[in-house]
Scaffold this active site. Structure first.
Site, PDB file in Angstrom:
ATOM      1  N   HIS A  72       6.200  -8.159  15.146  1.00 47.90           N
ATOM      2  CA  HIS A  72       7.667  -8.214  15.063  1.00 47.90           C
ATOM      3  C   HIS A  72       8.224  -7.134  15.964  1.00 47.90           C
ATOM      4  CE1 HIS A  72       7.619 -11.040  11.887  1.00 47.90           C
ATOM      5  NE2 HIS A  72       7.414 -10.214  10.877  1.00 47.90           N
ATOM      6  N   PRO A 294       9.936  -0.127  -1.890  1.00 42.31           N
ATOM      7  CA  PRO A 294       9.344  -0.934  -0.809  1.00 42.31           C
ATOM      8  C   PRO A 294      10.284  -1.255   0.360  1.00 42.31           C
ATOM      9  CG  PRO A 294       9.719  -2.265  -2.772  1.00 42.31           C
ATOM     10  CD  PRO A 294      10.014  -0.861  -3.158  1.00 42.31           C
ATOM     11  N   TYR A 386      11.163   2.936  11.259  1.00 46.67           N
ATOM     12  CA  TYR A 386      10.591   1.667  10.809  1.00 46.67           C
ATOM     13  C   TYR A 386       9.225   1.402  11.442  1.00 46.67           C
ATOM     14  CZ  TYR A 386      10.538  -2.874   8.648  1.00 46.67           C
ATOM     15  OH  TYR A 386      10.190  -3.939   7.853  1.00 46.67           O
TER      16      TYR A 386
HETATM   17  P1  RFL Z   1      -3.383   0.690  -5.132  1.00 48.92           P
HETATM   18  O1  RFL Z   1      -3.216  -0.497  -4.248  1.00 48.92           O
HETATM   19  O2  RFL Z   1      -2.559   0.769  -6.357  1.00 48.92           O
HETATM   20  O3  RFL Z   1      -4.929   0.789  -5.501  1.00 48.92           O
HETATM   21  C1  RFL Z   1      -5.408   1.696  -6.473  1.00 48.92           C
HETATM   22  C2  RFL Z   1      -6.700   1.142  -7.058  1.00 48.92           C
HETATM   23  O4  RFL Z   1      -7.213   2.072  -8.023  1.00 48.92           O
HETATM   24  C3  RFL Z   1      -7.648   1.360  -9.161  1.00 48.92           C
HETATM   25  N1  RFL Z   1      -7.620   2.247 -10.340  1.00 48.92           N
HETATM   26  C4  RFL Z   1      -8.725   2.819 -10.875  1.00 48.92           C
HETATM   27  N2  RFL Z   1     -10.010   2.764 -10.524  1.00 48.92           N
HETATM   28  C5  RFL Z   1     -10.892   3.471 -11.278  1.00 48.92           C
HETATM   29  N3  RFL Z   1     -10.522   4.201 -12.366  1.00 48.92           N
HETATM   30  C6  RFL Z   1      -9.244   4.275 -12.767  1.00 48.92           C
HETATM   31  N4  RFL Z   1      -8.884   4.985 -13.832  1.00 48.92           N
HETATM   32  C7  RFL Z   1      -8.272   3.570 -12.002  1.00 48.92           C
HETATM   33  N5  RFL Z   1      -6.927   3.426 -12.100  1.00 48.92           N
HETATM   34  C8  RFL Z   1      -6.557   2.624 -11.090  1.00 48.92           C
HETATM   35  C9  RFL Z   1      -6.669   0.199  -9.273  1.00 48.92           C
HETATM   36  O5  RFL Z   1      -7.193  -0.877 -10.054  1.00 48.92           O
HETATM   37  C10 RFL Z   1      -6.472  -0.160  -7.794  1.00 48.92           C
HETATM   38  O6  RFL Z   1      -7.390  -1.138  -7.360  1.00 48.92           O
HETATM   39  O7  RFL Z   1      -3.133   2.054  -4.332  1.00 48.92           O
HETATM   40  P2  RFL Z   1      -3.415   2.433  -2.791  1.00 48.92           P
HETATM   41  O8  RFL Z   1      -4.809   2.040  -2.411  1.00 48.92           O
HETATM   42  O9  RFL Z   1      -2.967   3.833  -2.653  1.00 48.92           O
HETATM   43  O10 RFL Z   1      -2.471   1.477  -1.930  1.00 48.92           O
HETATM   44  C11 RFL Z   1      -1.071   1.616  -1.970  1.00 48.92           C
HETATM   45  C12 RFL Z   1      -0.383   0.255  -1.719  1.00 48.92           C
HETATM   46  O11 RFL Z   1      -0.945  -0.694  -2.600  1.00 48.92           O
HETATM   47  C13 RFL Z   1       1.138   0.334  -1.916  1.00 48.92           C
HETATM   48  O12 RFL Z   1       1.647   1.543  -1.403  1.00 48.92           O
HETATM   49  C14 RFL Z   1       1.867  -0.823  -1.205  1.00 48.92           C
HETATM   50  O13 RFL Z   1       1.538  -2.050  -1.785  1.00 48.92           O
HETATM   51  C15 RFL Z   1       3.384  -0.617  -1.267  1.00 48.92           C
HETATM   52  N6  RFL Z   1       4.134  -1.738  -0.689  1.00 48.92           N
HETATM   53  C16 RFL Z   1       4.305  -1.861   0.693  1.00 48.92           C
HETATM   54  N7  RFL Z   1       3.716  -0.983   1.524  1.00 48.92           N
HETATM   55  C17 RFL Z   1       3.806  -1.148   2.900  1.00 48.92           C
HETATM   56  O14 RFL Z   1       3.263  -0.305   3.653  1.00 48.92           O
HETATM   57  N8  RFL Z   1       4.468  -2.231   3.473  1.00 48.92           N
HETATM   58  C18 RFL Z   1       5.074  -3.169   2.687  1.00 48.92           C
HETATM   59  O15 RFL Z   1       5.591  -4.140   3.234  1.00 48.92           O
HETATM   60  C19 RFL Z   1       5.037  -2.985   1.247  1.00 48.92           C
HETATM   61  N9  RFL Z   1       5.601  -3.879   0.424  1.00 48.92           N
HETATM   62  C20 RFL Z   1       4.720  -2.688  -1.530  1.00 48.92           C
HETATM   63  C21 RFL Z   1       5.473  -3.753  -0.943  1.00 48.92           C
HETATM   64  C22 RFL Z   1       4.583  -2.607  -2.926  1.00 48.92           C
HETATM   65  C23 RFL Z   1       5.188  -3.563  -3.733  1.00 48.92           C
HETATM   66  N10 RFL Z   1       5.001  -3.429  -5.138  1.00 48.92           N
HETATM   67  C24 RFL Z   1       4.555  -4.488  -5.954  1.00 48.92           C
HETATM   68  C25 RFL Z   1       4.988  -2.125  -5.737  1.00 48.92           C
HETATM   69  C26 RFL Z   1       6.065  -4.710  -1.730  1.00 48.92           C
HETATM   70  C27 RFL Z   1       5.969  -4.605  -3.135  1.00 48.92           C
HETATM   71  C28 RFL Z   1       6.682  -5.637  -3.959  1.00 48.92           C
HETATM   72  C1  PHB Z   2       6.552  -7.980   2.521  1.00 48.34           C
HETATM   73  O1  PHB Z   2       6.031  -8.129   1.410  1.00 48.34           O
HETATM   74  O2  PHB Z   2       6.293  -8.743   3.483  1.00 48.34           O
HETATM   75  C2  PHB Z   2       7.515  -6.876   2.728  1.00 48.34           C
HETATM   76  C3  PHB Z   2       7.753  -5.987   1.696  1.00 48.34           C
HETATM   77  C4  PHB Z   2       8.655  -4.945   1.893  1.00 48.34           C
HETATM   78  C5  PHB Z   2       9.318  -4.818   3.110  1.00 48.34           C
HETATM   79  C6  PHB Z   2       9.070  -5.701   4.144  1.00 48.34           C
HETATM   80  C7  PHB Z   2       8.165  -6.740   3.964  1.00 48.34           C
HETATM   81  O3  PHB Z   2      10.208  -3.812   3.295  1.00 48.34           O
END
Ligand code: RFL
Ligand code: PHB
Length: 391
Positions: A72, A294, A386
């Site tokens: 993008h 997010p 961004y």
């Molecule tokens: P995770 O993915 O939460 O993984 C942590 C892992 O640790 C395990 N765990 C344990 N394991 C052993 N013992 C325990 N006691 C434990 N407790 C937990 C869990 O089961 C899990 O597998 O953390 P990590 O690796 O730091 O990754 C972070 C990302 O997942 C998170 O920051 C992103 O998903 C945030 N996010 C976005 N980030 C972006 O860079 N670009 C995006 O477009 C974006 N969109 C989003 C998002 C997060 C969202 N939600 C649902 C919060 C969109 C959404 C809707």
């Molecule tokens: C995505 O899930 O694709 C996503 C989430 C958060 C953003 C942009 C894209 O800010």
């Protein structure tokens, strides 16, 4: 069992750290509470900064994003029923962002780890961390009914916001900064072509925030702001698509192709930072140490940049016995974390309806959007944040 680095959590942070360490010949074991399928079933991030793509490539896991990611080079903001485009690449010396799902990143990393023969212990129960204030940290847990112990040099706490790593630190040695937002995001994944294959669309309307994103040319990800008191059952597919269209400009709305949802979930929005990110021989990385709302698409990217810094620190320690990198990790990571926290909070404040958006708050938000669209400097600020800040 003995290893050099014991990684807690097989999310993107833990798996990426494992891949980088593996590549450098540093022995590591990952201990994960859930099953691999459960980890892959969580639909989250979709947008990768260039440095995240570069780190995946450095770890030897770049083929998937190279082949299937979608570049993008601009983003679109919709407000007052009008769509405005902000070019990213020319303002940032050629940088882009890439649409490639967290699920795919995680799958690529899992496959790579399995092929390398590295150990990941899924479904580990009652994980506990001990002795990280000494030279002999230990991780204990139960695995398939048996008590297990891993002796290691370092523990990497990559276990997300609700993990055990941060919770194992004595309360007096950690400072936490929290901010909750008074709404959540309802996300829908559907096998329909995206409304825009070249841009992410962020919408601010009187009805609330909306976002159009994608996973591929045939799979789209959409979000709408909703009250945290809502449940998924309150949102039929029909209600979701209608509401999304009402929050966008007429042209974008008319181009949305609807279809049955294949996943639907509600996520809270919060800002959170824990300081420091190092406690003796325990290091926090990713969501274990910080959360961003997010809106800026930063959570996964911030996790990847922590992991890269932590990998550099471990690699310096093992190659030259120098502790400079591990001593500097927390400060180096936090300086980037706070800049990304600021940006994510700012974009969230700009694009959502808050309880006080009526009246004064709304006028200020409109003025800021109008300033943004009239100022090259303001658009450059948005673009450079961004695509991802250096350092
Ligand atoms: P995770 O993915 O939460 O993984 C942590 C892992 O640790 C395990 N765990 C344990 N394991 C052993 N013992 C325990 N006691 C434990 N407790 C937990 C869990 O089961 C899990 O597998 O953390 P990590 O690796 O730091 O990754 C972070 C990302 O997942 C998170 O920051 C992103 O998903 C945030 N996010 C976005 N980030 C972006 O860079 N670009 C995006 O477009 C974006 N969109 C989003 C998002 C997060 C969202 N939600 C649902 C919060 C969109 C959404 C809707
Ligand atoms: C995505 O899930 O694709 C996503 C989430 C958060 C953003 C942009 C894209 O800010």
């Amino acid at each position: 069992m003995r290893t050099q680095v014991c990684i807690i959590g097989a999310g993107p942070a833990g798996l990426l750290l494992g891949a980088l360490l593996q590549q450098a010949g540093i022995d590591n074991v990952i201990v994960e509470r859930q099953s691999a399928d459960y980890v892959l079933g969580r639909i989250r991030a979709g947008i990768l900064e260039q440095t995240t793509v570069d780190t995946l490539t450095q770890a030897g896991v770049g083929q998937g994003v190279q082949a299937h990611g979608h570049v993008h080079n601009h983003l679109e903001l919709v407000f007052n029923g009008q769509r405005h485009s902000i070019e990213l690449t020319q303002r940032t010396g050629g940088k882009v962002v890439t649409a490639y799902g967290q699920t795919e990143v995680t799958k690529d990393l899992m496959d790579h780890r399995a092929a390398a023969g590295a150990t990941t212990l899924y479904e580990a129960k009652d994980v506990s961390l001990q002795g990280f204030d000494s030279a002999k940290p230990v991780v204990r847990f139960e695995h398939h009914g048996k008590a297990q112990q891993i002796d290691c040099d370092f523990i990497a706490g990559c276990d997300g916001f609700h993990g055990i790593s941060r919770a194992s630190v004595p309360p007096g040695s950690i400072t936490e900064f929290h901010k909750e937002y008074p709404f959540g995001w309802l996300g829908v994944l559907a096998d329909v072509p995206p409304v825009s294959p070249h841009a992410i669309v962020y919408g601010n309307s009187l009805r609330g925030f909306s976002l159009c994103s994608m996973r591929s040319l045939t799979r789209s990800r959409y979000y709408v702001q909703c009250p945290m008191s809502d449940t998924v059952a309150d949102w039929s597919d029909e209600r979701f698509w209608n509401e999304l269209k009402l929050r966008l400009d007429a042209d974008t709305a008319s181009r949305i192709i609807t279809g049955p949802s294949i996943e639907k979930s509600i996520a809270p929005l919060r800002s959170f930072v824990a300081e420091p990110m190092r406690f003796g021989r325990l290091f926090l990385a990713g969501d274990a140490a910080h959360i961003v709302p997010p809106t800026g698409a930063k959570g996964l990217n911030l996790a990847a940049s922590d992991v890269k810094m932590l990998f550099e620190a471990f690699s310096e320690y093992y190659s030259s016995q120098s502790e400079a990198g591990i001593n500097g990790y927390s400060q180096r990571a936090l300086s980037r974390v706070w800049r990304v926290e600021r940006f994510s909070w700012w974009l969230t404040s700009l694009m959502h309806r808050f309880p006080d958006t009526e009246g004064f708050g709304q006028k200020v938000q409109e003025a800021e959007l109008s300033y943004l669209m009239s100022s090259e400097a303001a658009q450059t600020m948005l673009a450079e944040n961004y695509v991802g800040l250096g350092g």
